[in-house]
Scaffold this active site. Structure first.
Site, PDB file in Angstrom:
ATOM      1  N   CYS A   1       1.508  -1.425  15.865  1.00 46.48           N
ATOM      2  CA  CYS A   1       1.487  -1.586  14.695  1.00 46.48           C
ATOM      3  C   CYS A   1       1.064  -2.093  13.779  1.00 46.48           C
ATOM      4  CB  CYS A   1       2.427  -1.045  13.138  1.00 46.48           C
ATOM      5  SG  CYS A   1       3.096  -0.279  12.475  1.00 46.48           S
TER       6      CYS A   1
ATOM      7  N   GLU B   1       1.008  -1.163  -0.636  1.00 45.14           N
ATOM      8  CA  GLU B   1       0.246   0.292  -0.018  1.00 45.14           C
ATOM      9  C   GLU B   1       0.764   1.355  -0.179  1.00 45.14           C
ATOM     10  OE1 GLU B   1      -3.921  -1.672   2.291  1.00 45.14           O
ATOM     11  OE2 GLU B   1      -2.607  -0.417   3.386  1.00 45.14           O
TER      12      GLU B   1
ATOM     13  N   ASN C   1      -3.521   5.055  16.449  1.00 43.44           N
ATOM     14  CA  ASN C   1      -4.695   4.168  15.806  1.00 43.44           C
ATOM     15  C   ASN C   1      -4.960   3.006  15.483  1.00 43.44           C
ATOM     16  OD1 ASN C   1      -4.724   7.166  14.267  1.00 43.44           O
ATOM     17  ND2 ASN C   1      -2.213   6.785  13.812  1.00 43.44           N
TER      18      ASN C   1
ATOM     19  N   GLY D   1       7.374  -1.880   6.042  1.00 47.97           N
ATOM     20  CA  GLY D   1       8.285  -2.370   6.322  1.00 47.97           C
ATOM     21  C   GLY D   1       9.511  -1.417   6.384  1.00 47.97           C
TER      22      GLY D   1
ATOM     23  N   CYS E   1      -1.338   6.182  10.666  1.00 51.67           N
ATOM     24  CA  CYS E   1      -0.390   5.878  10.346  1.00 51.67           C
ATOM     25  C   CYS E   1      -0.054   4.331  11.661  1.00 51.67           C
ATOM     26  CB  CYS E   1       0.607   6.740  12.300  1.00 51.67           C
ATOM     27  SG  CYS E   1       2.345   6.387  12.349  1.00 51.67           S
TER      28      CYS E   1
ATOM     29  N   CYS F   1       7.100  -5.020  15.231  1.00 47.14           N
ATOM     30  CA  CYS F   1       6.122  -3.786  16.873  1.00 47.14           C
ATOM     31  C   CYS F   1       4.588  -4.164  16.797  1.00 47.14           C
ATOM     32  CB  CYS F   1       6.595  -2.032  16.085  1.00 47.14           C
ATOM     33  SG  CYS F   1       8.118  -1.764  16.181  1.00 47.14           S
TER      34      CYS F   1
ATOM     35  N   CYS G   1       6.469  -6.528   6.412  1.00 46.82           N
ATOM     36  CA  CYS G   1       6.806  -6.085   7.921  1.00 46.82           C
ATOM     37  C   CYS G   1       7.734  -7.365   8.387  1.00 46.82           C
ATOM     38  CB  CYS G   1       6.623  -4.759   8.236  1.00 46.82           C
ATOM     39  SG  CYS G   1       7.569  -4.024   9.448  1.00 46.82           S
TER      40      CYS G   1
ATOM     41  N   CYS H   1       3.882   8.682   1.450  1.00 46.43           N
ATOM     42  CA  CYS H   1       3.311   7.795   2.448  1.00 46.43           C
ATOM     43  C   CYS H   1       4.316   6.763   1.445  1.00 46.43           C
ATOM     44  CB  CYS H   1       2.975   7.152   3.319  1.00 46.43           C
ATOM     45  SG  CYS H   1       3.586   6.083   4.379  1.00 46.43           S
TER      46      CYS H   1
END
Length: 411
Positions: A149, A122, A344, A211, A387, A146, A142, A135
């Site tokens: 995320c 994306e 988020n 990533g 984010c 984390c 990835c 972005c």
């Protein structure tokens, strides 16, 4: 979808990605996007042009690819007409395939893209009053896991190539209608195209998509060099920011070989908490990371390092955390600013967002310490473009579902 094997998360030894060669196409042609002038000349020479002619044609093709954004060799009007079919037989001008495009209520746009070998990733465009930021993703999935995320819940499939990275920028330019025009399009009386970021929608790039860019260093470097090339996309390095979760061994090379602005996903000020939410901290601790920031080539008060700090309720948002953040930045004498990011949410997330009052108080403490700490306004939440929210959930939708959604959004 391809059945390529998944890459494991980094262990004792970091993965060292080898830059993949140009993706073979079923029709035998070579995709030119992502190639520098020298490689273009080599390819043309290999196809039978003499060295002088190959160098000239490579310069012309480079201009049309990266400065004008054409996708058809017939549009290259300063190349002899008999040469254009010759180029078409051997080469192709690619773009990432658009699987789905979404438009947020706040103007944010997100594209689900697909590589030639069937992998999805994306990119997001965020418009503001005085800038427009793209972005860009560097990997399919990835490897860092984390915990706050959503993207980190994906497996890493593979690195994106230089062409797939720079192709995102070119696709955004296509969508925004922002390729310059000049005298070769309108005749000898027209002036040369003047291309600057001023007055354009796409003014900035952040390597903050899917990533870890520094785990795909060579490809990211080569793609950004094309973006920064004055004869190509011509975006200043001061308008490009690369974000890392803290791949310390690659940070100095990033400054020396790319020279763009650096952002660091810090998110915590203690080993215990950062080990939990950014597992890479177990390999490269906070002290080692901040030392690498202090040594980052080009960092100065005019080009401050950005520390990204996602606000997690009762996890990293206390007054003591804010004061420790100030202390660490002062201890290492870092030219820095802090971006406070309200968390988020996404389905199954293990954290909650700090309250607005707590975020405001955290920001005040950091500001009082003499360090800029603005609170980032969440953008694109309604289309999972904010984010930490990027994940290709759209791959689970059928084509019919996508068509129905597109029809509904057009009404």
């Amino acid at each position: 979808m391809s059945t390529s094997e998944l890459m494991s998360i980094p262990g004792i030894i970091d993965p060292v990605p080898v830059a993949r060669n140009i993706t073979p196409r079923a029709d035998g042609r070579t995709d030119l996007i992502g190639l520098p002038r020298a490689r273009l000349a080599d390819l043309l020479s290999a196809e039978g042009l003499d060295a002088r002619q190959a160098k000239l044609r490579a310069k012309q093709v480079f201009h049309w690819l990266y400065h004008r954004g054409v996708t058809d060799f017939e549009a290259m009007t300063d190349i002899a007409k008999p040469m254009r079919p010759w180029l078409t037989e051997r080469f192709v001008i690619g773009r990432p395939h658009i699987v789905e495009a979404q438009h947020s209520r706040d103007g944010t746009r997100k594209w689900l893209l697909q590589t030639d070998d069937g992998h999805e990733f994306e990119m997001v465009f965020i418009p503001d009053a005085d800038r427009g930021t793209l972005c860009v993703s560097s990997q399919v999935g990835c490897t860092l896991n984390c915990r706050f995320c959503h993207t980190g819940t994906m497996k890493l499939v593979r690195n994106l190539t230089p062409g797939e990275i720079v192709g995102q920028v070119m696709l955004a330019r296509d969508a925004l209608g922002e390729w310059p025009k000049g005298k070769m399009d309108f005749g000898d009386d027209a002036s040369e195209a003047e291309y600057t970021a001023d007055g354009r929608l796409l003014t900035n790039i952040v390597m903050m998509g899917m990533g870890e860019p520094l785990y795909n260093f060579d490809n990211v470097r080569d793609a950004l060099r094309l973006v920064m090339d004055g004869d190509g996309l011509a975006l200043s390095k001061r308008r490009i920011t690369l974000s890392t979760s803290g791949v310390v061994p690659m940070m100095e090379r990033c400054g020396e070989e790319i020279g763009v602005n650096l952002a660091v996903s810090l998110h915590a000020v203690s080993k215990e908490i950062r080990d939990e939410i950014v597992p890479l901290n177990r390999k490269y601790g906070i002290e080692e990371l901040l030392e690498a920031c202090a040594d980052y080539p080009g960092a100065s008060n005019a080009r401050r390092i950005t520390f990204e700090y996602v606000m997690l309720k009762d996890k990293n948002d206390s007054d003591a955390d804010a004061r420790e953040l100030v202390r660490l930045i002062r201890q290492y004498k870092l030219p820095a600013k802090v971006n406070l990011i309200p968390f988020n949410p996404w389905p199954g997330a293990p954290y909650e967002c700090s309250t607005p009052e707590r975020v405001r108080r955290f920001s005040e403490i950091v500001f009082d310490g003499g360090i800029s700490a603005p609170v980032r306004t969440p953008r694109g939440r309604d289309i999972d473009a904010a984010c930490g929210q990027l994940k290709t959930a759209a791959e689970k939708k059928s084509r019919a579902e996508r068509d129905r959604e597109a029809a509904a959004s057009a009404m």
